[in-house]
Design a protein around this motif. Structure first.
Motif, PDB file in Angstrom:
ATOM      1  N   HIS A   1       0.829  -1.211   0.000  1.00  0.00           N
ATOM      2  CA  HIS A   1       0.000   0.000   0.000  1.00  0.00           C
ATOM      3  C   HIS A   1       0.865   1.263   0.000  1.00  0.00           C
ATOM      4  O   HIS A   1       0.717   2.133   0.873  1.00  0.00           O
ATOM      5  N   LEU A   2       1.749   1.353  -0.967  1.00  0.00           N
ATOM      6  CA  LEU A   2       2.659   2.492  -1.032  1.00  0.00           C
ATOM      7  C   LEU A   2       1.911   3.818  -0.988  1.00  0.00           C
ATOM      8  O   LEU A   2       0.936   4.027  -1.709  1.00  0.00           O
TER       9      LEU A   2
ATOM     10  N   MET B   1      12.283 -11.902  -5.356  1.00  0.00           N
ATOM     11  CA  MET B   1      11.279 -11.352  -4.444  1.00  0.00           C
ATOM     12  C   MET B   1       9.902 -11.533  -5.069  1.00  0.00           C
ATOM     13  O   MET B   1       9.733 -11.368  -6.280  1.00  0.00           O
ATOM     14  N   ILE B   2       8.915 -11.870  -4.226  1.00  0.00           N
ATOM     15  CA  ILE B   2       7.517 -11.983  -4.647  1.00  0.00           C
ATOM     16  C   ILE B   2       6.722 -10.878  -3.979  1.00  0.00           C
ATOM     17  O   ILE B   2       6.793 -10.703  -2.750  1.00  0.00           O
ATOM     18  N   ILE B   3       5.938 -10.131  -4.762  1.00  0.00           N
ATOM     19  CA  ILE B   3       4.980  -9.163  -4.221  1.00  0.00           C
ATOM     20  C   ILE B   3       3.597  -9.670  -4.588  1.00  0.00           C
ATOM     21  O   ILE B   3       3.180  -9.609  -5.746  1.00  0.00           O
ATOM     22  N   ALA B   4       2.858 -10.173  -3.589  1.00  0.00           N
ATOM     23  CA  ALA B   4       1.634 -10.926  -3.849  1.00  0.00           C
ATOM     24  C   ALA B   4       0.376 -10.058  -3.844  1.00  0.00           C
ATOM     25  O   ALA B   4      -0.705 -10.523  -3.480  1.00  0.00           O
ATOM     26  N   GLY B   5       0.504  -8.802  -4.269  1.00  0.00           N
ATOM     27  CA  GLY B   5      -0.692  -7.985  -4.431  1.00  0.00           C
ATOM     28  C   GLY B   5      -0.758  -6.789  -3.522  1.00  0.00           C
ATOM     29  O   GLY B   5      -0.165  -6.752  -2.442  1.00  0.00           O
ATOM     30  N   ASP B   6      -1.506  -5.785  -3.961  1.00  0.00           N
ATOM     31  CA  ASP B   6      -1.706  -4.520  -3.265  1.00  0.00           C
ATOM     32  C   ASP B   6      -0.383  -3.805  -2.993  1.00  0.00           C
ATOM     33  O   ASP B   6      -0.104  -3.371  -1.869  1.00  0.00           O
ATOM     34  N   LEU B   7       0.391  -3.701  -4.059  1.00  0.00           N
ATOM     35  CA  LEU B   7       1.588  -2.864  -4.003  1.00  0.00           C
ATOM     36  C   LEU B   7       1.187  -1.416  -3.807  1.00  0.00           C
ATOM     37  O   LEU B   7       1.774  -0.683  -3.011  1.00  0.00           O
ATOM     38  N   TYR B   8       0.179  -0.975  -4.553  1.00  0.00           N
ATOM     39  CA  TYR B   8      -0.330   0.396  -4.447  1.00  0.00           C
ATOM     40  C   TYR B   8      -1.603   0.412  -3.592  1.00  0.00           C
ATOM     41  O   TYR B   8      -1.994  -0.599  -3.024  1.00  0.00           O
TER      42      TYR B   8
ATOM     43  N   LEU C   1       2.242  -9.584  -8.504  1.00  0.00           N
ATOM     44  CA  LEU C   1       0.856  -9.923  -8.796  1.00  0.00           C
ATOM     45  C   LEU C   1      -0.002  -8.757  -8.350  1.00  0.00           C
ATOM     46  O   LEU C   1       0.188  -8.215  -7.262  1.00  0.00           O
ATOM     47  N   HIS C   2      -0.947  -8.341  -9.190  1.00  0.00           N
ATOM     48  CA  HIS C   2      -1.816  -7.218  -8.859  1.00  0.00           C
ATOM     49  C   HIS C   2      -3.040  -7.706  -8.082  1.00  0.00           C
ATOM     50  O   HIS C   2      -3.734  -8.623  -8.517  1.00  0.00           O
ATOM     51  N   GLY C   3      -3.290  -7.057  -6.933  1.00  0.00           N
ATOM     52  CA  GLY C   3      -4.456  -7.375  -6.117  1.00  0.00           C
ATOM     53  C   GLY C   3      -5.584  -6.401  -6.354  1.00  0.00           C
ATOM     54  O   GLY C   3      -5.592  -5.644  -7.334  1.00  0.00           O
ATOM     55  N   ASN C   4      -6.557  -6.387  -5.452  1.00  0.00           N
ATOM     56  CA  ASN C   4      -7.742  -5.559  -5.654  1.00  0.00           C
ATOM     57  C   ASN C   4      -7.426  -4.074  -5.657  1.00  0.00           C
ATOM     58  O   ASN C   4      -7.980  -3.307  -6.441  1.00  0.00           O
ATOM     59  N   HIS C   5      -6.505  -3.618  -4.819  1.00  0.00           N
ATOM     60  CA  HIS C   5      -6.157  -2.199  -4.812  1.00  0.00           C
ATOM     61  C   HIS C   5      -5.331  -1.823  -6.037  1.00  0.00           C
ATOM     62  O   HIS C   5      -5.473  -0.718  -6.574  1.00  0.00           O
ATOM     63  N   ASP C   6      -4.474  -2.711  -6.496  1.00  0.00           N
ATOM     64  CA  ASP C   6      -3.689  -2.435  -7.699  1.00  0.00           C
ATOM     65  C   ASP C   6      -4.590  -2.306  -8.919  1.00  0.00           C
ATOM     66  O   ASP C   6      -4.320  -1.514  -9.831  1.00  0.00           O
TER      67      ASP C   6
END
Length: 423
Positions: free
Chosen positions: A13-14, A55-62, A92-97
């Motif tokens: 959640h940057l 590295m894995i980013i599994a969603g909601d980066l933003y 991976l893009h989550g709901n917020h992304d």
């Protein structure tokens, strides 16, 4: 023997606006505002220091539909640091992304691979024989079971499923995005499931591991305690260890301050100071962002209600006395009760006990044989003003063990007292 490490993170959640900081000034408030960036920057530094394989980013980066490109440019800069260290990143893009304009527009460095949203996609890392399977959200409210279509594991690889999911509501109520079951994930045959969306970190299963990484930085008072990503070590295709990397820079906490024993307002302030000081020692050197909650039955209840502004100022003064970036007070809430409330509760409790005992005594000769002693004890538990209006007929019947009269008179008395209590 082949060995490698990887980092599993998500729910970053940057630049998410941390609640309760609006309008606040000072170094501590500014540190809270930039906490999500600093936590992520520190995670990247940790990845480089540990020389992780990926590295894995599994969603909601933003954090939704952000239009300020500085947020995206910050992320690109951090990915550039990992690129220079030869560390690939799988996003991976989550709901917020899925809500974010930045997600769709910025070009990322070539060490970053993003899972597509049309169907599950697999990325292979031949050097460490890893296969990563995942599918991004196309729209925020993705309620399809994405995991059902994930492909079978690749033979000879350490298989990782990457998924943004509520997993059917485990770990509390969450919007049911990409629903699936734990058994469904286990039956897929992967070695590790890198999950995100639930902000509380947890290892739901071992061998194979099913892991929610939790969010990287707590953003408000409901996200208390340590926050982290996971550093995982794999040797010869088997996960050997999983350990949290605590990169949060602000630690949220609720501090309960019992004030029942406080005789004057100054005593309450002293107790608040003591509790803040004690809580900072558990923050492991991080800025403690906290809500103070006054509790208990207090003779000062009315005065405390009328002094909320002063109490907040006193609490913030106490935090500043410890140092400018040691503790930050979001709010002071008062949930105390008037001291008289406790005696009323004791009154009701005693009356309820008496009512239960008399109900049990009806038709039970053995219990009736004990009723005189028990009734006397229960009446002694009543506050003085309640005991005074117990009918003399009831007391005399108890002494004479006239149980029919006892039950009749006590029932009438109890009905009157309990009805008064409900009013």
């Amino acid at each position: 023997m082949s060995s490698f490490q990887f980092i599993h993170t998500g729910d970053i959640h940057l630049d998410s606006p941390l609640k309760g900081v609006s309008g606040q000034e000072g170094a501590a408030a500014e540190r809270i505002r930039t906490a999500t960036r600093t936590a992520f920057e520190d995670l990247v530094s940790g990845a480089i220091e540990e020389q992780v394989a990926f590295m894995i980013i599994a969603g909601d980066l933003y954090d939704g539909d952000w239009r300020d490109f500085q947020t995206g440019l910050f992320f690109v800069r951090q990915m550039g640091r990992l690129r220079a260290a030869n560390i690939p990143v799988f996003v991976l893009h989550g709901n917020h992304d899925a809500e974010s304009q930045i997600t769709r527009r910025l070009t990322l460095p070539d060490n970053v691979q993003v899972f597509g949203y049309r169907k599950p996609q697999t990325f292979e890392l031949e050097g460490c024989r890893v296969a990563l399977h995942g599918q991004s959200f196309r729209v925020p409210a993705t309620t399809d079971n994405l995991a059902a279509a994930y492909p079978p594991p690749l033979k000879g690889c350490f298989n990782i499923g990457v998924l943004h999911t509520a997993l059917g509501g485990v770990n509390g109520p969450h919007q049911n995005y990409a629903p699936c079951s734990l058994d469904e994930l286990l039956n897929k045959g992967y070695d590790y499931w890198a999950l995100a969306h639930v902000h509380q970190a947890s290892v739901l299963h071992e061998n194979p591991h099913v892991v929610f990484c939790g969010n990287l930085q707590g953003r408000h008072i409901r996200e208390t305690g340590p926050k982290s990503a996971y550093l995982n070590t794999v040797q010869d295709g088997v996960l050997q260890s999983i350990e949290p990397l605590h990169t949060d820079v602000v630690r949220w906490a609720q501090i309960d301050v019992p004030v029942g024993a406080c005789a004057q307002f100054g005593d309450v302030v002293d107790e608040i100071k003591y509790k803040i000081d004690a809580a900072t020692r558990n923050a492991e050197g991080r800025l403690l962002a906290c809500r103070i909650q006054l509790t208990g039955a207090s003779a000062l209840h009315g005065e405390l209600l009328a002094s909320e502004t002063q109490l907040l100022a006193e609490a913030r003064a106490a935090s500043l006395a410890l140092g400018e970036e040691i503790a930050w007070i979001a709010s002071v809430t008062n949930v105390t009760q008037p001291a008289s409330t406790m005696s009323g509760a004791m009154d009701q409790e005693a009356l309820n006990d008496l009512n239960v005992l008399l109900s049990q005594a009806a038709g039970d000769s053995e219990l009736q044989a004990q009723i005189a002693n028990e009734l006397g004890e229960l009446i002694r538990k009543l506050p003085h003003d309640a005991a005074l209006d117990v009918d003399d007929t009831l007391l005399l019947a108890a002494i004479n063990k006239d149980f029919a009269v006892v039950i009749d008179q006590a029932g009438a008395y109890l009905n009157a007292r309990l009805s008064a209590g409900r009013r």
